[in-house]
Scaffold this active site. Structure first.
Site, mmCIF file in Angstrom:
data_model
loop_
_atom_site.group_PDB
_atom_site.id
_atom_site.type_symbol
_atom_site.label_atom_id
_atom_site.label_comp_id
_atom_site.label_asym_id
_atom_site.label_seq_id
_atom_site.Cartn_x
_atom_site.Cartn_y
_atom_site.Cartn_z
ATOM 1 N N HIS A 170 0.929 -1.173 0.117
ATOM 2 C CA HIS A 170 0.050 0.134 0.008
ATOM 3 C C HIS A 170 0.950 1.374 -0.051
ATOM 4 O O HIS A 170 0.833 2.105 0.956
ATOM 5 C CB HIS A 170 -0.880 0.012 1.292
ATOM 6 C CG HIS A 170 -1.895 0.946 1.509
ATOM 7 N ND1 HIS A 170 -1.881 2.191 1.175
ATOM 8 C CD2 HIS A 170 -3.305 0.565 1.582
ATOM 9 C CE1 HIS A 170 -3.151 2.784 1.264
ATOM 10 N NE2 HIS A 170 -4.015 1.844 1.534
ATOM 11 N N GLU A 273 -1.003 1.003 -5.210
ATOM 12 C CA GLU A 273 -0.743 -0.017 -4.575
ATOM 13 C C GLU A 273 -0.575 -1.563 -5.385
ATOM 14 O O GLU A 273 -1.557 -1.879 -6.335
ATOM 15 C CB GLU A 273 -1.703 -0.253 -3.468
ATOM 16 C CG GLU A 273 -2.141 1.027 -2.907
ATOM 17 C CD GLU A 273 -3.107 1.042 -2.043
ATOM 18 O OE1 GLU A 273 -3.851 2.251 -1.886
ATOM 19 O OE2 GLU A 273 -3.922 -0.103 -1.501
HETATM 20 O O1 TA6 Z 1 -6.054 1.381 -0.405
HETATM 21 C C1 TA6 Z 1 -7.231 2.406 -0.238
HETATM 22 C C2 TA6 Z 1 -7.953 2.055 1.016
HETATM 23 O O2 TA6 Z 1 -8.346 0.977 1.037
HETATM 24 C C3 TA6 Z 1 -9.230 3.238 1.195
HETATM 25 O O3 TA6 Z 1 -10.587 2.652 0.980
HETATM 26 C C4 TA6 Z 1 -8.638 4.147 2.632
HETATM 27 O O4 TA6 Z 1 -9.419 3.288 3.633
HETATM 28 C C5 TA6 Z 1 -7.145 3.628 2.416
HETATM 29 O O5 TA6 Z 1 -7.051 2.423 2.109
HETATM 30 C C6 TA6 Z 1 -6.593 3.957 4.008
HETATM 31 O O6 TA6 Z 1 -6.907 2.656 4.794
HETATM 32 P P1 TA6 Z 1 -6.484 2.811 6.436
HETATM 33 O O7 TA6 Z 1 -7.114 1.390 7.108
HETATM 34 O O8 TA6 Z 1 -5.102 2.754 6.505
HETATM 35 O O9 TA6 Z 1 -7.000 4.080 6.953
#
Ligand code: TA6
Length: 301
Positions: A170, A273
């Site tokens: 991510h 990602e």
């Molecule tokens: O990768 C995108 C995502 O899935 C978004 O939906 C957003 O929630 C982000 O990840 C961050 O997630 P987190 O759990 O780290 O706040």
């Protein structure tokens, strides 16, 4: 506060190049300083928080409001999402993006490899992980800090039953101004728009961020190019054994709702990602292994 530096970790150090030190919140990190590159990687979540090829500015975004404590993911850098992505379909109480980003990983080795330094960390199933997910698994993450950043996540099914998992690296990329940034390499790709009731859409041309963006691009294998005219650089991400790419920017409101993210930081980052999520989750038979790779490189723009 993590325990004192384990003797085995100390033995892994490379004098003058790689040291295991106390980082933010007392969490231990591997700090890389070599003629080619600087970098940092926490044992907490095997989380890369910095990569800086010599002669270049920091490539990764790290929030000034990130939390540095057990049970919380670091906001920024490259968190590892596993064995599910986002919410757990059958358990709303389960931690978002799985449990390995908040786990203390083992430092396996640190080695000089060609023009870089490779750090290997591992983690595996235990009583805690089985509270959420019954499978038996072992993860090994090899990261090479060099003029490129080379990432390799190896998942082994160490159990007797087949398993199915999602995974994502991510990555939070630091940009000069998100409004001037463009993402290429996903033209004509199909995607799930998570800001629009998961509707399926098709990407036309480059991606420009003009509102909250949360998309899962499906069946992708091409290189991604992030063009940043403000920082005058083009970041390229190539990958192997990854069939999806997630693109995320929280924009104003979502940024405001995140307690570990400053209100204006949405202008300085974009997540790209390398992943296998949704219909592209991975099935692994007992004893089998899956290796997902990504390579990040930066050039002048
Ligand atoms: O990768 C995108 C995502 O899935 C978004 O939906 C957003 O929630 C982000 O990840 C961050 O997630 P987190 O759990 O780290 O706040």
């Amino acid at each position: 506060m993590e325990s004192a530096l384990a003797e085995s970790d100390r033995r892994s150090e490379i004098p003058g190049t790689a040291a295991v030190v106390q980082g933010n919140g007392g969490l231990q990190k591997v700090r890389i300083t070599s003629p080619e590159v600087e970098g940092e990687m926490y044992l907490h979540g095997a989380h890369i928080t910095s990569w800086k090829p010599t002669g270049r500015e920091e490539v990764l975004f790290l929030s000034s409001q990130s939390r540095w404590e057990q049970g919380h993911a670091i906001r920024g850098g490259i968190p590892i999402c596993f064995p599910w992505f986002g919410g757990k379909a059958d358990d709303p109480k389960a931690p978002a993006h799985g449990f390995v980003r908040t786990k203390a990983w083992q430092l396996e080795t640190i080695a000089r490899v060609g023009d870089g330094v490779t750090v290997s960390m591992s983690t595996e199933s235990d009583e805690d992980t089985k509270r959420w997910w019954p499978a038996e698994f072992r993860l090994v993450y090899r990261v090479t800090f060099a003029s490129e950043l080379r990432l390799e996540l190896v998942v082994t099914n160490t159990g007797k039953a087949s398993l199915r998992f999602e995974e994502a690296l991510h990555a939070y990329h630091r940009v000069g101004n998100i409004l001037k940034t463009r993402v290429g390499g996903l033209c004509t790709a199909h995607y799930i728009d998570k800001t629009d009731s998961n509707r399926k859409k098709i990407q036309h041309g480059e991606i420009a961020i003009v509102s909250e963006t949360d998309r899962v691009y499906l069946n992708t294998s091409d290189a991604i190019e992030l063009e940043d005219p403000v920082l005058r650089r083009r970041t390229r991400v190539t990958k192997e054994n990854s069939r999806t790419t997630v693109v995320w920017n929280p924009w104003v409101q979502k940024a405001h709702s995140l307690s570990d993210f400053a209100d204006d930081e949405w202008m300085q980052m974009i997540c790209i990602e390398t992943s296998n999520v949704t219909d592209f989750a991975v099935n692994l038979a007992p004893g089998q292994q899956h290796k997902m790779k990504a390579v990040v490189s930066v050039a002048d723009f």
